[in-house]
Scaffold this active site. Sequence first.
Site, PDB file in Angstrom:
ATOM      1  N   CYS A  92      36.419  50.202  45.714  1.00 24.19           N
ATOM      2  CA  CYS A  92      35.329  49.277  45.430  1.00 24.19           C
ATOM      3  C   CYS A  92      34.366  49.311  46.600  1.00 24.19           C
ATOM      4  CB  CYS A  92      35.855  47.857  45.214  1.00 24.19           C
ATOM      5  SG  CYS A  92      34.560  46.706  44.650  1.00 24.19           S
ATOM      6  N   GLU A 125      33.712  47.144  33.019  1.00 25.35           N
ATOM      7  CA  GLU A 125      33.511  45.950  33.827  1.00 25.35           C
ATOM      8  C   GLU A 125      33.043  46.416  35.199  1.00 25.35           C
ATOM      9  OE1 GLU A 125      37.418  44.199  33.731  1.00 25.35           O
ATOM     10  OE2 GLU A 125      37.110  43.419  31.699  1.00 25.35           O
ATOM     11  N   CYS A 155      35.248  41.239  48.159  1.00 19.67           N
ATOM     12  CA  CYS A 155      35.084  39.827  47.820  1.00 19.67           C
ATOM     13  C   CYS A 155      36.328  39.055  48.238  1.00 19.67           C
ATOM     14  CB  CYS A 155      34.855  39.670  46.318  1.00 19.67           C
ATOM     15  SG  CYS A 155      33.408  40.582  45.745  1.00 19.67           S
ATOM     16  N   HIS A 189      44.293  35.826  30.417  1.00 21.23           N
ATOM     17  CA  HIS A 189      45.456  36.644  30.753  1.00 21.23           C
ATOM     18  C   HIS A 189      46.305  35.959  31.833  1.00 21.23           C
ATOM     19  CE1 HIS A 189      42.107  37.832  33.305  1.00 21.23           C
ATOM     20  NE2 HIS A 189      42.953  38.295  34.186  1.00 21.23           N
ATOM     21  N   CYS A 208      38.862  38.222  45.407  1.00 16.75           N
ATOM     22  CA  CYS A 208      39.340  39.298  44.538  1.00 16.75           C
ATOM     23  C   CYS A 208      40.855  39.216  44.381  1.00 16.75           C
ATOM     24  CB  CYS A 208      38.943  40.661  45.095  1.00 16.75           C
ATOM     25  SG  CYS A 208      39.407  42.021  43.985  1.00 16.75           S
ATOM     26  N   ASP A 209      41.312  39.292  43.117  1.00 19.18           N
ATOM     27  CA  ASP A 209      42.737  39.206  42.835  1.00 19.18           C
ATOM     28  C   ASP A 209      43.300  40.533  42.331  1.00 19.18           C
ATOM     29  OD1 ASP A 209      41.547  39.334  40.347  1.00 19.18           O
ATOM     30  OD2 ASP A 209      42.403  37.468  39.593  1.00 19.18           O
ATOM     31  N   THR A 210      42.593  41.618  42.569  1.00 20.49           N
ATOM     32  CA  THR A 210      42.983  42.924  42.041  1.00 20.49           C
ATOM     33  C   THR A 210      43.373  43.875  43.170  1.00 20.49           C
ATOM     34  OG1 THR A 210      41.437  42.638  40.214  1.00 20.49           O
ATOM     35  CG2 THR A 210      42.225  44.865  40.632  1.00 20.49           C
ATOM     36  N   PHE A 215      43.500  49.472  29.353  1.00 18.45           N
ATOM     37  CA  PHE A 215      42.704  49.332  30.571  1.00 18.45           C
ATOM     38  C   PHE A 215      42.961  50.530  31.475  1.00 18.45           C
ATOM     39  CE2 PHE A 215      43.204  45.157  28.892  1.00 18.45           C
ATOM     40  CZ  PHE A 215      42.060  44.456  29.238  1.00 18.45           C
TER      41      PHE A 215
END
Length: 191
Positions: A29, A98, A33, A185, A36-38, A23
């Site tokens: 971004c 993605e 959102c 995951h 969002c968990d990133t 990855f």
Amino acid sequence: MRVNNIFYSLQGEGRNTGRAAVFIRFAGCNLRCSFCDTEFESYREMNNEEVMAEVEALSPQPSAIKPLLVLTGGEPTLQVDEAFVDFLHQHGYEVAMESNGTRPAPQNLDWLTVSPKQKPVHQRCSEVKVVFTDAEHVSDFELEADYYYLQPCDTGDPERNKAITQACVEYIKQHPKWRLSLQTHKLIDIE
């Protein structure tokens, strides 16, 4: 390019669930959102060769089959173009992206997952993955795709997550073109 992280793991969502993948998480971004968990704000500036050196170091060696390479973010379409995808192809990788679908993606990708959070740019994709909170807005995000997935939203509240998942399952039973995509995951606690 602004790269947040490069890591080797298994794809946890959608049609490619369970596939070994490297990855490349890009920083930045164009959406914010609430669910969002990133973490994608921090980054290192890297050129193509530096990115490839890290990708190659993570890829199993020796191997005739290179793992899938997933471009993710943040929003990778803010930085990735067809020339970069060509560069990755020249090194023997199958390239997936993605995207949130708000910007056109490079046309030479091998796989495109669009996970729309607002009305997407009309583009054909390999799969649509809608983060499901309720049935009301699913039809707002339909694109032309080979596969359609609903992913129950992870709110961080186990009781609410259970209700969302149950509603998602019921929606799919009533609308069988959609398939369930769980964040495997997270379920098996890998990156």
